[in-house]
Scaffold this motif. Sequence first.
Motif, PDB file in Angstrom:
ATOM      1  N   MET A   1       2.474  11.635 -28.295  1.00 19.63           N
ATOM      2  CA  MET A   1       3.550  11.767 -27.336  1.00 19.63           C
ATOM      3  C   MET A   1       4.660  12.654 -27.895  1.00 19.63           C
ATOM      4  N   HIS A   2       4.968  12.462 -29.192  1.00 14.77           N
ATOM      5  CA  HIS A   2       6.037  13.234 -29.813  1.00 14.77           C
ATOM      6  C   HIS A   2       5.681  14.720 -29.842  1.00 14.77           C
ATOM      7  N   LYS A   3       4.408  15.037 -30.163  1.00 13.72           N
ATOM      8  CA  LYS A   3       3.990  16.440 -30.211  1.00 13.72           C
ATOM      9  C   LYS A   3       4.029  17.075 -28.829  1.00 13.72           C
ATOM     10  N   ILE A   4       3.634  16.326 -27.824  1.00 10.96           N
ATOM     11  CA  ILE A   4       3.653  16.846 -26.451  1.00 10.96           C
ATOM     12  C   ILE A   4       5.091  17.146 -26.027  1.00 10.96           C
ATOM     13  N   LEU A   5       6.004  16.225 -26.343  1.00  9.53           N
ATOM     14  CA  LEU A   5       7.404  16.443 -25.993  1.00  9.53           C
ATOM     15  C   LEU A   5       7.995  17.637 -26.732  1.00  9.53           C
ATOM     16  N   LYS A   6       7.600  17.833 -27.993  1.00  8.01           N
ATOM     17  CA  LYS A   6       8.080  18.991 -28.738  1.00  8.01           C
ATOM     18  C   LYS A   6       7.572  20.287 -28.117  1.00  8.01           C
ATOM     19  N   ILE A   7       6.310  20.286 -27.670  1.00  5.91           N
ATOM     20  CA  ILE A   7       5.742  21.482 -27.037  1.00  5.91           C
ATOM     21  C   ILE A   7       6.446  21.772 -25.714  1.00  5.91           C
ATOM     22  N   VAL A   8       6.660  20.726 -24.903  1.00  6.64           N
ATOM     23  CA  VAL A   8       7.353  20.900 -23.623  1.00  6.64           C
ATOM     24  C   VAL A   8       8.779  21.398 -23.856  1.00  6.64           C
ATOM     25  N   ALA A   9       9.467  20.830 -24.843  1.00  8.29           N
ATOM     26  CA  ALA A   9      10.830  21.269 -25.145  1.00  8.29           C
ATOM     27  C   ALA A   9      10.846  22.720 -25.610  1.00  8.29           C
TER      28      ALA A   9
END
Length: 145
Positions: A1-9
């Motif tokens: 989840m953290h990696k996905i949020l970093k990519i989206v950000a």
Amino acid sequence: MHKILKIVAALLGVLGIVFLVRIISAGDDAIKSGEKAGLVDPMAYIAYAILALVLAFVLYFVVKNLFTNTAGLKNTLIGVGAFAAVLIISYVFSGGDPRTYDLQEGVATEAQSQMVGAGLTAFYILLAIAAGAMMFSGVKKIISK
């Protein structure tokens, strides 16, 4: 989840930079005249998307924490009740102004004037509470040394 949020950000940040460069390169005069006004809309939509994501995550984690931590739920309800009490007291003590104020949108009514007065009164009450809490904390810290 953290990696996905970093990519989206990161993607939203890159899109924001691209649109910002396009807006700056168009110049103020072109945007004000309306010929390049379409450049501003995508930037606004990115800002709306980021705001919606942040609000969704904040609400999710706040509600999740409230229901997993029952002691926190009690304290939160006490805080919300105290804030509601301040708002109600402010509304009761603020009287409407019978004078009429000419605004761009029309004339301000007495009810609108009372709501403005209630907001100001609530601000002053909360300011006094915050100042008192800071002074109490400072005095308590000095005494305990």
